[in-house]
Design a protein around this motif. Structure first.
Motif: not given
Length: 179
Positions: A174-179
């Motif tokens: 999820i945190s990778r997708d936000k970047k």
């Protein structure tokens, strides 16, 4: 504050508990992960017991574990730390290079770091470890501190899975997708 069920990791190594967890993951169909043995070259073998009594590392190992979870390739290394300071010397360059190449191929690489005195275990994404190495290479400290890790990646034990890290992989995605 202890985060582990049944009195934490006391008396049992981190890898033993990870091995138990990955066994449960396999039985449940959640993940297929293998412990990668360190390659050794036997030098002396006891003739009677046929046990290796002297051996040398044959080659550098890569990571402790590799596998797939819910269709996502993963690899990780397990590290224990006695204090709130983690020396970067505990992670080897060949491990970092392997993990970087692994992520270039679409996998997820991470560390599981257990702070023995605090009885807390964390999922540390490769990108965070790379940031610590970059800081050290630029003349900064050659360690990172407990206070610097992302506490949202705390690994909590859950019943028969004492090192239940699948939720943290999801948080990482999820945190990778936000970047």
């Amino acid at each position: 504050m202890a985060t582990w069920n049944s009195r934490g990791l006391r008396g049992s190594g981190l890898e033993d508990l990870i091995n138990l967890t990955i066994s449960v993951y396999r039985e449940s169909g959640l993940a297929l992960i293998q412990k990668i043995p360190t390659p050794i070259k036997p030098i002396k073998i006891d003739k009677d017991s046929k046990h290796i009594t002297l051996a040398y590392f044959d080659q550098k190992s890569t990571v402790d574990y590799i596998g797939v979870a819910q269709g996502i390739p993963i690899c990780f290394d397990a590290k224990e730390c006695k204090t709130d300071t983690f020396p970067l010397a505990n992670v080897h360059e060949h491990q970092i290079l392997f993990m970087k190449d692994f992520e270039k191929q679409g996998g997820i690489a991470f560390f599981i770091v257990y702070y023995t005195e605090l009885d807390e275990c964390y999922y540390l994404p490769l990108r965070d470890m790379l940031n610590f190495f970059e800081r050290a290479n630029e003349g900064g400290v050659k360690r990172f501190y407990y206070d610097e890790i992302d506490k949202t990646f705390l690994i909590k034990g859950s019943g028969s899975t004492p090192v239940h890290f699948l939720e943290q992989i999801n948080l990482d995605i999820i945190s990778r997708d936000k970047k």
